[in-house]
Design an enzyme around this catalytic site. Structure first.
Site, PDB file in Angstrom:
ATOM      1  N   ARG A  19      11.376   1.723  -5.518  1.00  0.00           N
ATOM      2  CA  ARG A  19      11.344   0.328  -5.989  1.00  0.00           C
ATOM      3  C   ARG A  19      12.562   0.007  -6.857  1.00  0.00           C
ATOM      4  O   ARG A  19      13.116  -1.097  -6.760  1.00  0.00           O
ATOM      5  CB  ARG A  19      10.027   0.040  -6.703  1.00  0.00           C
ATOM      6  CG  ARG A  19       8.880  -0.139  -5.690  1.00  0.00           C
ATOM      7  CD  ARG A  19       7.550  -0.130  -6.367  1.00  0.00           C
ATOM      8  NE  ARG A  19       6.448  -0.505  -5.470  1.00  0.00           N
ATOM      9  CZ  ARG A  19       5.191  -0.130  -5.662  1.00  0.00           C
ATOM     10  NH1 ARG A  19       4.865   0.609  -6.701  1.00  0.00           N
ATOM     11  NH2 ARG A  19       4.246  -0.498  -4.814  1.00  0.00           N
ATOM     12  N   GLU A  40      -7.743   3.006   3.661  1.00  0.00           N
ATOM     13  CA  GLU A  40      -6.507   2.359   4.135  1.00  0.00           C
ATOM     14  C   GLU A  40      -5.961   3.029   5.399  1.00  0.00           C
ATOM     15  O   GLU A  40      -5.456   2.342   6.291  1.00  0.00           O
ATOM     16  CB  GLU A  40      -5.464   2.372   3.012  1.00  0.00           C
ATOM     17  CG  GLU A  40      -5.843   1.443   1.865  1.00  0.00           C
ATOM     18  CD  GLU A  40      -4.820   1.408   0.733  1.00  0.00           C
ATOM     19  OE1 GLU A  40      -5.056   0.674  -0.227  1.00  0.00           O
ATOM     20  OE2 GLU A  40      -3.782   2.113   0.821  1.00  0.00           O
ATOM     21  N   HIS A  74       4.160  -0.180  -0.384  1.00  0.00           N
ATOM     22  CA  HIS A  74       2.793  -0.019  -0.881  1.00  0.00           C
ATOM     23  C   HIS A  74       2.396   1.437  -0.679  1.00  0.00           C
ATOM     24  O   HIS A  74       2.794   2.053   0.310  1.00  0.00           O
ATOM     25  CB  HIS A  74       1.819  -0.915  -0.101  1.00  0.00           C
ATOM     26  CG  HIS A  74       0.374  -0.545  -0.342  1.00  0.00           C
ATOM     27  ND1 HIS A  74      -0.317  -0.989  -1.437  1.00  0.00           N
ATOM     28  CD2 HIS A  74      -0.462   0.281   0.335  1.00  0.00           C
ATOM     29  CE1 HIS A  74      -1.547  -0.458  -1.410  1.00  0.00           C
ATOM     30  NE2 HIS A  74      -1.656   0.310  -0.345  1.00  0.00           N
ATOM     31  N   ASN A 118       8.271  -5.871  -3.412  1.00  0.00           N
ATOM     32  CA  ASN A 118       8.503  -4.593  -4.104  1.00  0.00           C
ATOM     33  C   ASN A 118       8.621  -3.404  -3.144  1.00  0.00           C
ATOM     34  O   ASN A 118       8.310  -2.273  -3.500  1.00  0.00           O
ATOM     35  CB  ASN A 118       7.459  -4.365  -5.203  1.00  0.00           C
ATOM     36  CG  ASN A 118       6.063  -4.135  -4.669  1.00  0.00           C
ATOM     37  OD1 ASN A 118       5.785  -4.379  -3.497  1.00  0.00           O
ATOM     38  ND2 ASN A 118       5.179  -3.660  -5.523  1.00  0.00           N
ATOM     39  N   PHE A 149      -2.465 -13.485  -8.146  1.00  0.00           N
ATOM     40  CA  PHE A 149      -1.316 -13.272  -7.256  1.00  0.00           C
ATOM     41  C   PHE A 149      -1.710 -13.087  -5.800  1.00  0.00           C
ATOM     42  O   PHE A 149      -0.847 -12.861  -4.952  1.00  0.00           O
ATOM     43  CB  PHE A 149      -0.492 -12.066  -7.748  1.00  0.00           C
ATOM     44  CG  PHE A 149      -1.263 -10.762  -7.863  1.00  0.00           C
ATOM     45  CD1 PHE A 149      -1.506  -9.970  -6.754  1.00  0.00           C
ATOM     46  CD2 PHE A 149      -1.739 -10.330  -9.093  1.00  0.00           C
ATOM     47  CE1 PHE A 149      -2.221  -8.774  -6.851  1.00  0.00           C
ATOM     48  CE2 PHE A 149      -2.456  -9.125  -9.201  1.00  0.00           C
ATOM     49  CZ  PHE A 149      -2.683  -8.358  -8.079  1.00  0.00           C
ATOM     50  N   TYR A 203      -5.979  -6.301   1.561  1.00  0.00           N
ATOM     51  CA  TYR A 203      -5.858  -6.470   0.108  1.00  0.00           C
ATOM     52  C   TYR A 203      -7.105  -7.115  -0.502  1.00  0.00           C
ATOM     53  O   TYR A 203      -7.021  -7.692  -1.594  1.00  0.00           O
ATOM     54  CB  TYR A 203      -4.624  -7.308  -0.216  1.00  0.00           C
ATOM     55  CG  TYR A 203      -3.318  -6.528  -0.184  1.00  0.00           C
ATOM     56  CD1 TYR A 203      -3.077  -5.476  -1.070  1.00  0.00           C
ATOM     57  CD2 TYR A 203      -2.304  -6.857   0.712  1.00  0.00           C
ATOM     58  CE1 TYR A 203      -1.877  -4.771  -1.059  1.00  0.00           C
ATOM     59  CE2 TYR A 203      -1.086  -6.161   0.725  1.00  0.00           C
ATOM     60  CZ  TYR A 203      -0.895  -5.116  -0.170  1.00  0.00           C
ATOM     61  OH  TYR A 203       0.291  -4.422  -0.167  1.00  0.00           O
ATOM     62  N   LYS A 241       7.342  -2.768   3.165  1.00  0.00           N
ATOM     63  CA  LYS A 241       7.031  -4.200   3.183  1.00  0.00           C
ATOM     64  C   LYS A 241       8.156  -5.014   3.832  1.00  0.00           C
ATOM     65  O   LYS A 241       9.264  -4.515   4.058  1.00  0.00           O
ATOM     66  CB  LYS A 241       6.760  -4.674   1.752  1.00  0.00           C
ATOM     67  CG  LYS A 241       5.535  -3.997   1.106  1.00  0.00           C
ATOM     68  CD  LYS A 241       5.175  -4.633  -0.221  1.00  0.00           C
ATOM     69  CE  LYS A 241       3.964  -3.966  -0.849  1.00  0.00           C
ATOM     70  NZ  LYS A 241       3.507  -4.681  -2.070  1.00  0.00           N
ATOM     71  N   THR A 268       4.989  -0.628 -10.045  1.00  0.00           N
ATOM     72  CA  THR A 268       4.769  -1.802  -9.188  1.00  0.00           C
ATOM     73  C   THR A 268       5.846  -2.860  -9.401  1.00  0.00           C
ATOM     74  O   THR A 268       6.339  -3.454  -8.440  1.00  0.00           O
ATOM     75  CB  THR A 268       3.379  -2.409  -9.489  1.00  0.00           C
ATOM     76  OG1 THR A 268       2.396  -1.384  -9.322  1.00  0.00           O
ATOM     77  CG2 THR A 268       3.068  -3.568  -8.563  1.00  0.00           C
ATOM     78  N   ARG A 312       3.335   7.931  -5.022  1.00  0.00           N
ATOM     79  CA  ARG A 312       3.410   6.953  -6.118  1.00  0.00           C
ATOM     80  C   ARG A 312       4.584   7.267  -7.047  1.00  0.00           C
ATOM     81  O   ARG A 312       5.241   6.351  -7.547  1.00  0.00           O
ATOM     82  CB  ARG A 312       2.073   6.889  -6.863  1.00  0.00           C
ATOM     83  CG  ARG A 312       0.993   6.292  -5.962  1.00  0.00           C
ATOM     84  CD  ARG A 312      -0.350   6.153  -6.653  1.00  0.00           C
ATOM     85  NE  ARG A 312      -0.351   5.078  -7.634  1.00  0.00           N
ATOM     86  CZ  ARG A 312      -0.474   3.790  -7.339  1.00  0.00           C
ATOM     87  NH1 ARG A 312      -0.586   3.406  -6.071  1.00  0.00           N
ATOM     88  NH2 ARG A 312      -0.494   2.885  -8.288  1.00  0.00           N
TER      89      ARG A 312
HETATM   90  P1  CMP Z   1       0.848  -3.143  -3.826  1.00  0.00           P
HETATM   91  O1  CMP Z   1       0.924  -1.697  -4.191  1.00  0.00           O
HETATM   92  O2  CMP Z   1       1.093  -3.463  -2.401  1.00  0.00           O
HETATM   93  O3  CMP Z   1      -0.619  -3.679  -4.210  1.00  0.00           O
HETATM   94  C1  CMP Z   1      -0.842  -5.042  -4.515  1.00  0.00           C
HETATM   95  C2  CMP Z   1       0.406  -5.833  -4.666  1.00  0.00           C
HETATM   96  O4  CMP Z   1       0.278  -7.056  -5.351  1.00  0.00           O
HETATM   97  C3  CMP Z   1       1.417  -5.051  -5.474  1.00  0.00           C
HETATM   98  O5  CMP Z   1       1.888  -3.945  -4.717  1.00  0.00           O
HETATM   99  C4  CMP Z   1       2.432  -6.136  -5.813  1.00  0.00           C
HETATM  100  O6  CMP Z   1       3.414  -6.289  -4.783  1.00  0.00           O
HETATM  101  C5  CMP Z   1       1.580  -7.414  -5.828  1.00  0.00           C
HETATM  102  N1  CMP Z   1       1.474  -8.003  -7.165  1.00  0.00           N
HETATM  103  C6  CMP Z   1       1.947  -9.213  -7.531  1.00  0.00           C
HETATM  104  N2  CMP Z   1       1.689  -9.459  -8.826  1.00  0.00           N
HETATM  105  C7  CMP Z   1       1.041  -8.375  -9.295  1.00  0.00           C
HETATM  106  C8  CMP Z   1       0.495  -8.005 -10.578  1.00  0.00           C
HETATM  107  N3  CMP Z   1       0.579  -8.830 -11.639  1.00  0.00           N
HETATM  108  N4  CMP Z   1      -0.096  -6.795 -10.702  1.00  0.00           N
HETATM  109  C9  CMP Z   1      -0.208  -5.968  -9.652  1.00  0.00           C
HETATM  110  N5  CMP Z   1       0.271  -6.256  -8.409  1.00  0.00           N
HETATM  111  C10 CMP Z   1       0.891  -7.434  -8.240  1.00  0.00           C
END
Ligand code: CMP
Length: 140
Positions: free
Chosen positions: A103, A127, A116, A113, A58, A50, A10, A92, A86
């Protein structure tokens, strides 16, 4: 089984100049980069990628963060690649990520973070196809 998963480094991690350090985590764990490209996503691309989160509170912040700078997008291939990636990423929310995960080491917040990764075989297929045409994937 040998799987493929879609990974995105990211904007926060690209800005921190840690693409190589993150690629080393993938390679050291036995995952192979079989496609990659850098891109600065448009708002439409980020919203489409997304789309599954469109109703979440969010979503707006997520999209604006993902278009705030360039990202590095790759397909990783290897045994159990989806779960392995993962595990390498960690939770996350970086505050909850285990020590030694990407992370925990490189992320600043739940939005910024660092990475992805696809969460299941079905989403991985969607994806990978979203970012890479078949001819741009190289499983030598
Ligand atoms: P990612 O794996 O890219 O998928 C969705 C993204 O939303 C996640 O990583 C986070 O960076 C972002 N995000 C922000 N707030 C939340 C939340 N409460 N729960 C999950 N993802 C979140």
């Amino acid at each position: 089984a040998i799987e493929r998963t879609l990974s995105i480094i990211k904007p926060d991690a690209v800005a921190k100049n840690v693409i190589g350090k993150i690629y080393d985590r993938f390679e050291s764990a036995g995952l192979k980069v079989i496609a990659s490209r850098m891109a600065h996503l448009s708002q439409a691309e980020a919203e489409q990628f997304y789309a599954v989160h469109a109703a979440r509170p969010f979503f707006k912040d997520l999209v604006s963060f993902m278009i705030s700078g360039p990202v590095m997008i790759q397909v990783l291939e290897g045994e159990g690649a989806i779960a392995k990636n993962r595990d390498l990423m960690g939770a996350t929310d970086p505050k909850k990520a285990d020590a030694g995960t990407i992370r925990a080491d490189f992320a600043d917040s739940i939005d910024a973070n660092a990475v992805h990764g696809s969460d299941a075989p079905e989403t991985a297929a969607v994806e990978v196809a979203f970012f890479f045409a078949g001819m741009n994937v190289f499983n030598s």
